[in-house]
Structures are given as C-alpha cells and as structure tokens.
Motif scaffolding. Structure first.
Motif, PDB file in Angstrom:
ATOM      1  N   GLN A  97      37.269 -27.820  36.949  1.00 13.30           N
ATOM      2  CA  GLN A  97      37.221 -29.281  36.846  1.00 13.30           C
ATOM      3  C   GLN A  97      37.388 -29.935  38.216  1.00 13.30           C
ATOM      4  O   GLN A  97      36.714 -30.921  38.531  1.00 13.30           O
ATOM      5  N   THR A  98      38.279 -29.389  39.023  1.00 11.84           N
ATOM      6  CA  THR A  98      38.530 -29.940  40.358  1.00 11.84           C
ATOM      7  C   THR A  98      37.311 -29.773  41.250  1.00 11.84           C
ATOM      8  O   THR A  98      36.909 -30.719  41.945  1.00 11.84           O
ATOM      9  N   GLU A  99      36.715 -28.596  41.234  1.00  9.11           N
ATOM     10  CA  GLU A  99      35.514 -28.358  42.047  1.00  9.11           C
ATOM     11  C   GLU A  99      34.359 -29.230  41.578  1.00  9.11           C
ATOM     12  O   GLU A  99      33.573 -29.721  42.393  1.00  9.11           O
ATOM     13  N   ARG A 100      34.274 -29.449  40.280  1.00 11.57           N
ATOM     14  CA  ARG A 100      33.230 -30.325  39.741  1.00 11.57           C
ATOM     15  C   ARG A 100      33.450 -31.757  40.216  1.00 11.57           C
ATOM     16  O   ARG A 100      32.498 -32.446  40.591  1.00 11.57           O
ATOM     17  N   ALA A 101      34.697 -32.220  40.229  1.00  7.39           N
ATOM     18  CA  ALA A 101      34.999 -33.564  40.715  1.00  7.39           C
ATOM     19  C   ALA A 101      34.641 -33.700  42.197  1.00  7.39           C
ATOM     20  O   ALA A 101      34.068 -34.708  42.616  1.00  7.39           O
ATOM     21  N   LEU A 102      34.955 -32.674  42.979  1.00  4.82           N
ATOM     22  CA  LEU A 102      34.606 -32.705  44.407  1.00  4.82           C
ATOM     23  C   LEU A 102      33.088 -32.722  44.598  1.00  4.82           C
ATOM     24  O   LEU A 102      32.581 -33.438  45.474  1.00  4.82           O
ATOM     25  N   ALA A 103      32.366 -31.966  43.788  1.00  7.88           N
ATOM     26  CA  ALA A 103      30.905 -31.949  43.885  1.00  7.88           C
ATOM     27  C   ALA A 103      30.320 -33.308  43.502  1.00  7.88           C
ATOM     28  O   ALA A 103      29.389 -33.803  44.153  1.00  7.88           O
ATOM     29  N   ARG A 104      30.880 -33.930  42.473  1.00  8.66           N
ATOM     30  CA  ARG A 104      30.413 -35.263  42.062  1.00  8.66           C
ATOM     31  C   ARG A 104      30.729 -36.299  43.143  1.00  8.66           C
ATOM     32  O   ARG A 104      29.935 -37.203  43.391  1.00  8.66           O
ATOM     33  N   LEU A 105      31.868 -36.143  43.798  1.00  7.48           N
ATOM     34  CA  LEU A 105      32.235 -37.051  44.881  1.00  7.48           C
ATOM     35  C   LEU A 105      31.234 -36.916  46.031  1.00  7.48           C
ATOM     36  O   LEU A 105      30.763 -37.912  46.579  1.00  7.48           O
ATOM     37  N   ALA A 106      30.883 -35.684  46.366  1.00  7.61           N
ATOM     38  CA  ALA A 106      29.921 -35.439  47.446  1.00  7.61           C
ATOM     39  C   ALA A 106      28.514 -35.923  47.082  1.00  7.61           C
ATOM     40  O   ALA A 106      27.770 -36.397  47.940  1.00  7.61           O
TER      41      ALA A 106
END
Length: 144
Positions: A97-106
């Motif tokens: 979930q955290t990596e997905r949030a970072l990818a969405r942020l990028a």
C-alpha cells in the motif's frame, strides 16, 4: 468529472494532489512531508519483514529439533510461527500500500479516488496517507 480530467487538473497545478471544497490546498512542503513519511514507513516495513522472515526461518529450523517436545511445546512453537507469519504478511500488505501511494504521488494521481474519481480529501490523506478511496466510496465498500 472523470479520473483523466482530475489527473490533468492535478498535473496542471504544480503536481499537487487535489483537495475537497472547504479544505486548504496542498502546499509543496506538505506533499514533501507526506512523501518523506511514506518513504520512512516503507523502510521501516522492509526492516519488519526482514526481521519476521528471520524469525520464521529460526522457528522452522527449531521445529525439527523438537522431536521430544510435548504437545504444549509443539503448540507454542506453532503459535509463534503463525504469529511471525501474520506479522510478516501484514507488513507486506502495508508495504505494498505504501509503495502504491508513492507511485501514485510520483504519477500525479495521488489523492484521486480510484472508484469515483473525486478528490479523496486532504485531511483523510493526512490521517491515512495510503487511502485510495474517498470516504463515501470506502463506506460503500465496507457495506458490501
């Protein structure tokens, strides 16, 4: 408004996430703090996963040595192994979930509800940075 339209709007406003009516707009500092928090969480979760996997490996190795253990000892070892596996699985899910949030942020899609395409809400994201659904969509999902 479609998800594509919101994504274009987000990208057109300096790459900052959208916000709901009545909320203050995101500032670059707030987004930077959010990203740093998510990156710190990801690093912590990777450490937790590594520690749990080491614990599981130790418990599996020790399970072969317990041939003379009574039922209580065997049960305790099973419980500890299952507990470590649950911790590792929970940490893996949170890391995903955290990596997905970072990818969405990028990608500039952070803060857009994956269900309806509306803004998730700044205050919701500050409370739970991994949120991918707005409150109404999350409530609908939980009712199912």
């Amino acid at each position: 408004m479609t998800v594509t339209q919101i994504t274009e709007t987000v990208a057109g406003v300096g790459g900052l996430p959208p916000y709901r009516t009545g909320e203050d707009p995101w500032t670059p500092d707030e987004v930077g703090e959010l990203q740093a928090e998510l990156e710190g969480d990801a690093a912590r979760l990777r450490r937790e996963i590594s520690t749990a996997e080491t614990g599981i490996a130790d418990l599996l190795r020790d399970s072969g040595e317990g041939a003379g253990d009574d039922q209580a000892d065997a049960g305790t070892k099973n419980f500890e192994r299952e507990h470590e596996m649950a911790i590792a699985n929970n940490a893996r899910e949170m890391l995903q979930q955290t990596e997905r949030a970072l990818a969405r942020l990028a990608a500039g899609t952070y803060g857009v509800c994956e269900s309806c395409g509306e803004p998730v809400g700044k205050y919701r994201l500050q409370a739970f940075p991994r949120a991918t659904l707005c409150m109404s969509c999350k409530q609908k999902q939980e009712r199912r």
